[in-house]
Design an enzyme around this catalytic site. Structure first.
Site, PDB file in Angstrom:
ATOM      1  N   TYR A 144      17.356   5.684  27.794  1.00  0.00           N
ATOM      2  CA  TYR A 144      16.588   5.457  29.025  1.00  0.00           C
ATOM      3  C   TYR A 144      16.678   6.725  29.874  1.00  0.00           C
ATOM      4  O   TYR A 144      17.772   7.231  30.120  1.00  0.00           O
ATOM      5  CB  TYR A 144      17.171   4.266  29.780  1.00  0.00           C
ATOM      6  CG  TYR A 144      16.479   3.936  31.087  1.00  0.00           C
ATOM      7  CD1 TYR A 144      17.109   4.172  32.318  1.00  0.00           C
ATOM      8  CD2 TYR A 144      15.199   3.401  31.110  1.00  0.00           C
ATOM      9  CE1 TYR A 144      16.473   3.869  33.514  1.00  0.00           C
ATOM     10  CE2 TYR A 144      14.564   3.086  32.307  1.00  0.00           C
ATOM     11  CZ  TYR A 144      15.214   3.329  33.506  1.00  0.00           C
ATOM     12  OH  TYR A 144      14.586   3.040  34.703  1.00  0.00           O
ATOM     13  N   ASP A 239      19.810  14.665  28.814  1.00  0.00           N
ATOM     14  CA  ASP A 239      19.770  13.802  29.996  1.00  0.00           C
ATOM     15  C   ASP A 239      21.212  13.431  30.329  1.00  0.00           C
ATOM     16  O   ASP A 239      21.777  12.512  29.742  1.00  0.00           O
ATOM     17  CB  ASP A 239      18.915  12.560  29.707  1.00  0.00           C
ATOM     18  CG  ASP A 239      18.976  11.569  30.852  1.00  0.00           C
ATOM     19  OD1 ASP A 239      18.258  10.538  30.802  1.00  0.00           O
ATOM     20  OD2 ASP A 239      19.750  11.808  31.809  1.00  0.00           O
ATOM     21  N   LYS A 267      23.085  10.247  39.733  1.00  0.00           N
ATOM     22  CA  LYS A 267      24.312   9.465  39.925  1.00  0.00           C
ATOM     23  C   LYS A 267      25.445  10.255  40.596  1.00  0.00           C
ATOM     24  O   LYS A 267      25.379  10.531  41.784  1.00  0.00           O
ATOM     25  CB  LYS A 267      24.742   8.850  38.598  1.00  0.00           C
ATOM     26  CG  LYS A 267      23.665   7.898  38.015  1.00  0.00           C
ATOM     27  CD  LYS A 267      24.075   7.296  36.710  1.00  0.00           C
ATOM     28  CE  LYS A 267      22.936   6.600  36.001  1.00  0.00           C
ATOM     29  NZ  LYS A 267      22.551   5.303  36.637  1.00  0.00           N
TER      30      LYS A 267
HETATM   31  P1  KE4 Z   1      17.370   6.767  38.283  1.00  0.00           P
HETATM   32  O1  KE4 Z   1      15.909   7.107  38.425  1.00  0.00           O
HETATM   33  O2  KE4 Z   1      17.613   5.277  38.162  1.00  0.00           O
HETATM   34  O3  KE4 Z   1      18.240   7.433  39.350  1.00  0.00           O
HETATM   35  O4  KE4 Z   1      17.893   7.426  36.897  1.00  0.00           O
HETATM   36  C1  KE4 Z   1      17.228   7.104  35.715  1.00  0.00           C
HETATM   37  C2  KE4 Z   1      18.174   7.361  34.556  1.00  0.00           C
HETATM   38  C3  KE4 Z   1      17.984   8.499  33.793  1.00  0.00           C
HETATM   39  N1  KE4 Z   1      18.798   8.784  32.748  1.00  0.00           N
HETATM   40  C4  KE4 Z   1      19.831   7.963  32.431  1.00  0.00           C
HETATM   41  C5  KE4 Z   1      20.703   8.329  31.271  1.00  0.00           C
HETATM   42  C6  KE4 Z   1      20.070   6.786  33.187  1.00  0.00           C
HETATM   43  O5  KE4 Z   1      21.101   5.977  32.844  1.00  0.00           O
HETATM   44  C7  KE4 Z   1      19.241   6.480  34.274  1.00  0.00           C
HETATM   45  C8  KE4 Z   1      19.430   5.230  35.106  1.00  0.00           C
HETATM   46  N2  KE4 Z   1      20.465   4.368  34.704  1.00  0.00           N
HETATM   47  C9  KE4 Z   1      20.280   2.957  34.992  1.00  0.00           C
HETATM   48  C10 KE4 Z   1      21.466   2.182  34.447  1.00  0.00           C
HETATM   49  N3  KE4 Z   1      21.531   2.222  33.039  1.00  0.00           N
HETATM   50  C11 KE4 Z   1      20.091   2.733  36.466  1.00  0.00           C
HETATM   51  C12 KE4 Z   1      20.215   1.289  36.900  1.00  0.00           C
HETATM   52  C13 KE4 Z   1      18.889   0.756  37.381  1.00  0.00           C
HETATM   53  O6  KE4 Z   1      17.859   0.979  36.710  1.00  0.00           O
HETATM   54  O7  KE4 Z   1      18.930   0.079  38.417  1.00  0.00           O
END
Ligand code: KE4
Length: 428
Positions: A144, A239, A267
């Site tokens: 993701y 990523d 994060k």
């Molecule tokens: P954000 O746009 O949510 O800040 O980041 C996206 C993203 C990109 N790359 C990786 C490896 C990630 O894990 C994420 C976002 N992680 C999720 C949890 N697995 C965020 C939780 C959510 O979607 O509320």
């Protein structure tokens, strides 16, 4: 545990926010029940609206690596806020955090700050396409990279939890440029590269997957991926939104000694405020507007409050590298304890762990990719989740997530968690 007030708050929220949440995975659709509303948090603990204390193993999905309401971060934000919250003009603190990040992360000369991990990954892919002049990308099933259209093709995290890997609204025109590979399968990547010769701009990967549960790269996989990308003029994008500043000062690039062409962050880099970033060597980053042709922008990018939180966070991690050792040791201790009690209770399981990322899969097969992660028994996971929640332990409400360990956890907290798992295991 009583969740009366959370339930009432959720009913109100659902009237004005889709699904009552601002991010789908929070809605408990993966485990059933209604989400817990948090009143406040400190260190390793969440305090919900019904007065329950929960040991937190999500930590805002990664940022709270030093614990909630960490004083240096909070104080930095308070002091900065007194001087204004946003200007839309350059400020010195952006240079300070950029210099620090560049000093901590290998193979980068410049970094551009954005407001989320999605923005970081989306911008990195656009930069790779602009730099190489090629359109296609390779992503891995179950990884993701945020909710940008190009990535919502068999994505992990919430998209997998919802079983809607290909989201409506993503056009066929977009989807055709996203090629899907199998994590840890270099032959599959080679076949995709051969079948799309000279058309692939980049491969984007979570160097340690965290959105199918935690899945480490198998021995040699990242090295082989680097070789294939170099041989085919394909940019390798790590990523590191999850792994960055968590697995090591220099993230997975440092831990595995692999050079990515572009690294994405989120994060931890924001200390809990909305920050993402992407970084690379000068040759690539100088392709970005305003000095290069690839456009990318953001009203609140480099926001002083977010930069203050991020700078306080990175400064502490940079000055106290022993934190990474402590995180890894606590996670290993937890792993050993969980494995012991699940085995004693004859619960079929696999545990994956890298550094302070860990996940439990209720299946005996090795979990190395999305298909093997999807084989986990979700009914057992749901019962496990709710059993722990009732015992005061809060883990991710989805089997397709990793646990995030915070250094604020004490060994007493870990023992409490292991004992709770032992009790819950007897009910599974
Ligand atoms: P954000 O746009 O949510 O800040 O980041 C996206 C993203 C990109 N790359 C990786 C490896 C990630 O894990 C994420 C976002 N992680 C999720 C949890 N697995 C965020 C939780 C959510 O979607 O509320």
């Amino acid at each position: 545990m009583i969740y009366k007030r959370s339930s009432a708050l959720f009913a109100e929220a659902e009237k004005v926010i889709p699904g009552g949440v601002n991010s789908p995975v929070r809605a408990f659709n993966g485990v059933g029940g209604t989400p817990i509303f948090v009143k406040e948090a400190k260190g390793a603990y969440l305090y919900d609206e019904d007065g329950n204390r929960l040991i937190d193993y999500i930590n805002s999905w990664g940022p709270m690596i030093l614990g909630h309401a960490h004083e240096p971060v909070v104080n930095a934000v308070i002091e900065k806020a007194k001087k204004g919250t946003s200007f839309g003009m350059p400020t010195e603190i952006e240079t300070q955090i950029a210099e620090l990040a560049v000093s901590m992360v290998p193979n980068i000369d410049k970094i551009r700050f954005v407001n989320s991990g999605t923005e970081a990954c989306m911008s990195a892919v656009r930069l790779a396409r602009g730099f190489t002049g090629k359109d296609k990308i390779i992503k891995f099933a179950g990884c993701y990279h945020g909710h940008s259209d190009s990535f919502l093709i068999q994505a992990g995290s919430g998209a997998s939890t919802f079983g809607t890997p290909n989201s409506p609204g993503v056009t066929k025109g977009t989807a055709k440029d996203t090629l899907l590979a199998t994590y840890n399968d270099i032959e599959n990547v080679k076949a995709l590269v051969e079948a799309n010769k000279n058309e692939i701009a980049c491969v984007i990967i979570e160097p340690v997957a965290g959105n199918m549960g935690c899945i480490p790269p198998t021995k040699g996989f990242l090295e082989a991926l680097r070789t294939v990308c170099t041989a085919n003029n394909i940019l390798l994008i790590f990523d590191e939104v999850m792994t960055g500043f968590r697995l090591a000062k220099g993230g997975a690039q440092e831990l595995y000694n692999i050079k990515a062409d572009i690294a994405c962050f989120g994060k931890v880099i924001g200390g809990g405020l909305p920050v993402g970033a992407f970084a690379a060597r000068n040759e690539i980053m100088n392709y970005l507007a305003p000095i290069g042709p690839v456009y990318q922008a953001g009203t609140l990018s480099g926001n002083p409050l977010a930069m203050a939180a991020g700078l306080a966070m990175l400064t502490e991690l940079n000055n106290k590298p022993e934190i990474f050792t402590s995180l890894a040791e606590k996670t290993a201790y937890l792993h050993t304890g969980i494995a012991k009690v699940l085995t004693e209770n004859n619960i079929t399981h696999t545990i994956n762990r890298v550094g302070s990322m860990i996940s439990i899969h209720f299946d005996d097969a090795e979990v190395v990719d999305f298909n093997s992660a999807a084989k986990g028994n979700n009914d057992i996971f749901k019962a496990f989740f709710h059993g722990l929640l009732n015992a005061g332990v809060y883990i991710a409400p989805s089997a397709f997530e990793t646990w995030f360990i915070t250094d604020a956890l004490s060994y007493e907290d870990l023992d409490f968690t292991i004992a709770a798992i032992n009790t819950v295991a007897k009910t599974l």
